[in-house]
Scaffold this active site. Structure first.
Site, short mmCIF file in Angstrom:
data_model
loop_
_atom_site.label_atom_id
_atom_site.label_comp_id
_atom_site.label_asym_id
_atom_site.label_seq_id
_atom_site.Cartn_x
_atom_site.Cartn_y
_atom_site.Cartn_z
N HIS A 1 0.83 -1.22 0.00
CA HIS A 1 0.00 0.00 0.00
C HIS A 1 0.86 1.27 0.00
O HIS A 1 0.49 2.28 0.60
CB HIS A 1 -0.96 0.00 1.20
CG HIS A 1 -1.92 -1.14 1.21
ND1 HIS A 1 -3.08 -1.14 0.46
CD2 HIS A 1 -1.89 -2.32 1.87
CE1 HIS A 1 -3.73 -2.29 0.68
NE2 HIS A 1 -3.02 -3.01 1.51
N ASN B 1 -10.21 -3.24 2.07
CA ASN B 1 -9.90 -3.12 0.65
C ASN B 1 -11.19 -2.84 -0.12
O ASN B 1 -12.27 -2.76 0.45
CB ASN B 1 -9.28 -4.43 0.13
CG ASN B 1 -7.84 -4.63 0.59
OD1 ASN B 1 -7.06 -3.69 0.62
ND2 ASN B 1 -7.51 -5.86 0.94
N TYR C 1 0.51 -4.46 11.39
CA TYR C 1 0.35 -3.08 10.94
C TYR C 1 0.95 -2.10 11.94
O TYR C 1 1.69 -1.19 11.57
CB TYR C 1 -1.14 -2.78 10.69
CG TYR C 1 -1.60 -3.24 9.33
CD1 TYR C 1 -1.50 -4.58 8.96
CD2 TYR C 1 -2.11 -2.35 8.40
CE1 TYR C 1 -1.91 -5.02 7.72
CE2 TYR C 1 -2.53 -2.77 7.15
CZ TYR C 1 -2.42 -4.11 6.81
OH TYR C 1 -2.82 -4.53 5.58
#
Length: 484
Positions: free
Chosen positions: A55, A128, A338
């Site tokens: 990303h 997404n 993350y």
């Protein structure tokens, strides 16, 4: 020039000459005492933080989320507590595999990540533009992403790795079908749906839990891009989607999405025909209809791309009371990965940056670290438990308990039907959409060197739908499976 601001160093001292470096004489060597020159060059060398591993290329905008339906029977989350309530948000759209300078119009899933600045803390919904994903266990994620990146010797994209991995990971078939369909290249970031993808848990004020999936439906309508147009724009205008979003908001054409959820009673998870925590599968909307929740509007562009779009850090582990994790193995891994990526890429104090800072008061004992730019907790109590009135735990905000059983072991998901939903999706497409899907797959698989890989992948398509597999086999000049 009137109202001209004086140029200064980073410590606020005025700069007398920003055109010429200080030298020993007219032609002499540059002096090390030219602090402005050294500071300017040293800062320039450090202007790029490491880009995101996935990303990396993204665009973002500010806006708000407004509740339009009462759903308090399902969750006690304060930002969802009453009709008409508005919560500020920031959303980051992105491609997945490409680097920071890659083209917007490539065939790739799009990240759809929303940060809600709620009065109970930041809630991040990191999804997404597809309702499913390629894999369902986080232990496979580094390997999967390696196949989407560049070959370590040639530094070129490697279709052999892509299709070898997919053909050996049949759970990817549903997402591969979506990716290779028209939806693989959205016309713009405004003309695509968004999904939380994972299953989450909602808990109401009485402590009752349900399973939930999120669906953001674009009010602009779904529009996709022709492959030839996408290829041309990738060369002529690689930032097409980024510009489209910025321009639309700049001229007051604010994009909006309606948020719906699917609600599954907790007990249904034991008997549903697909594992509801398998992110490669969807829940039928006939079984669990969409329930309206609210509306998301983007109405303000970032003032500075780096400070906001590049430094925003979103993690699926950022929950608020009333919203919790599910046993989804992919989600469980992302909860760690993350936040850990942000600590590496932006720093341990990334949540103190303006774009990430919650509107809720922060009281914790996390101190020090690089780039601690706030008061660092001042002289307040820095441990817990304590006897001096410092921050303390709130038992009423403990996550809802859930039952676990069995042996500690490395085990796969129980359900391995990777073909029904992919086949259903294929059969939902019109004849024209099927032809484009097959053409896209054939074009993507043609460079694969080993027929063994192609034949193995064709077998998966065939199991989903015999016509699906046969058409791809014919396009690749290979025999269709027999008796699969």
């Amino acid at each position: 020039m009137d109202n001209q601001k004086p140029l200064t160093t980073s410590t606020g001292a005025p700069v007398g000459d920003n055109q010429n470096s200080m030298t020993a004489g007219h032609r002499g060597p540059t002096l090390i005492q030219d602090y402005h020159l050294l500071e300017k060059l040293a800062h320039f060398n450090r202007e790029r933080v490491p880009e995101r591993v996935v990303h990396a290329k993204g665009a973002g905008a500010h806006g708000y989320f407004e509740v339009t339906k009462d759903i308090s029977q399902y969750t006690k989350a304060a930002f969802l507590s009453e009709v008409g309530k508005r919560t500020p948000i920031f959303i980051r759209f992105s491609t997945v595999a490409g680097e920071l300078g890659s083209a917007d119009t490539v065939r790739d899933p799009r990240g759809f990540a929303v940060k809600f600045y709620t009065e109970e803390g930041n809630y991040d919904l990191v999804g997404n533009n597809t309702p499913v994903f390629f894999i369902r266990d986080a232990i496979k994620f580094p390997d999967f992403i390696h196949t989407q990146k560049r070959h370590p010797q040639t530094h070129l994209k490697n279709p052999n790795a892509v299709w070898d991995f997919w053909s050996l990971s049949p759970e990817s078939l549903h997402q591969v079908t979506i990716l290779m369909s028209d939806r693989g290249i959205p016309a713009s970031l405004r003309h695509m749906h968004g999904f939380g993808s994972h299953t989450f848990k909602w808990v109401n004020a009485e402590g009752e839990a349900v399973w939930v999936k999120y669906h953001f439906k674009t009010e602009q309508g779904v529009k996709n891009m022709d492959v030839a147009v996408a290829a041309r724009l990738a060369g002529e205008h690689p930032d097409y989607h980024t510009e489209d979003l910025f321009t639309a908001i700049d001229k007051g054409d604010f994009p909006a999405w309606k948020l719906y959820v699917q609600i599954m009673p907790v007990q249904d998870a034991e008997t549903y025909r697909f594992d509801p925590f398998d992110v490669t599968k969807v829940w039928s909307q006939k079984d669990y209809p969409l329930i309206e929740v609210g509306r998301m509007v983007l109405d303000r562009n970032p003032e500075n791309y780096f400070a906001e779009v590049e430094q925003v850090t979103l993690s699926p582990g950022n929950f608020v009371p009333g919203i919790e994790a599910s046993p989804d193995k992919m989600l469980q891994g992302r909860i760690f990965a993350y936040a850990d990526a942000h600590r590496y890429r932006v720093g341990a104090n990334h949540n103190t940056l303006p774009i990430n800072r919650p509107i809720a008061e922060v009281n914790n004992n996390q101190r020090d670290g690089a780039m601690r730019a706030d008061g660092n907790g001042g002289s307040s109590i820095y441990y817990e438990p304590n006897s001096y009135g410092g921050a303390s735990e709130s038992p009423s905000h403990k996550p809802a308990p859930f039952a676990v059983s069995g042996l500690a072991d490395s085990v796969p998901y129980d359900h391995n039907d990777h073909y029904t939903q992919a086949g259903d999706l294929y059969r939902l497409l019109s004849e024209e959409e099927r032809l484009r899907l097959v053409a896209n797959i054939v074009a993507a698989m043609t460079p694969v060197e080993k027929d063994e890989i192609k034949i193995r992948q064709i077998g998966h398509f065939y199991k989903a739908d015999p016509e699906y597999g046969t058409r791809i086999a014919e396009g690749l000049g290979l025999p269709a499976p027999q008796g699969v």
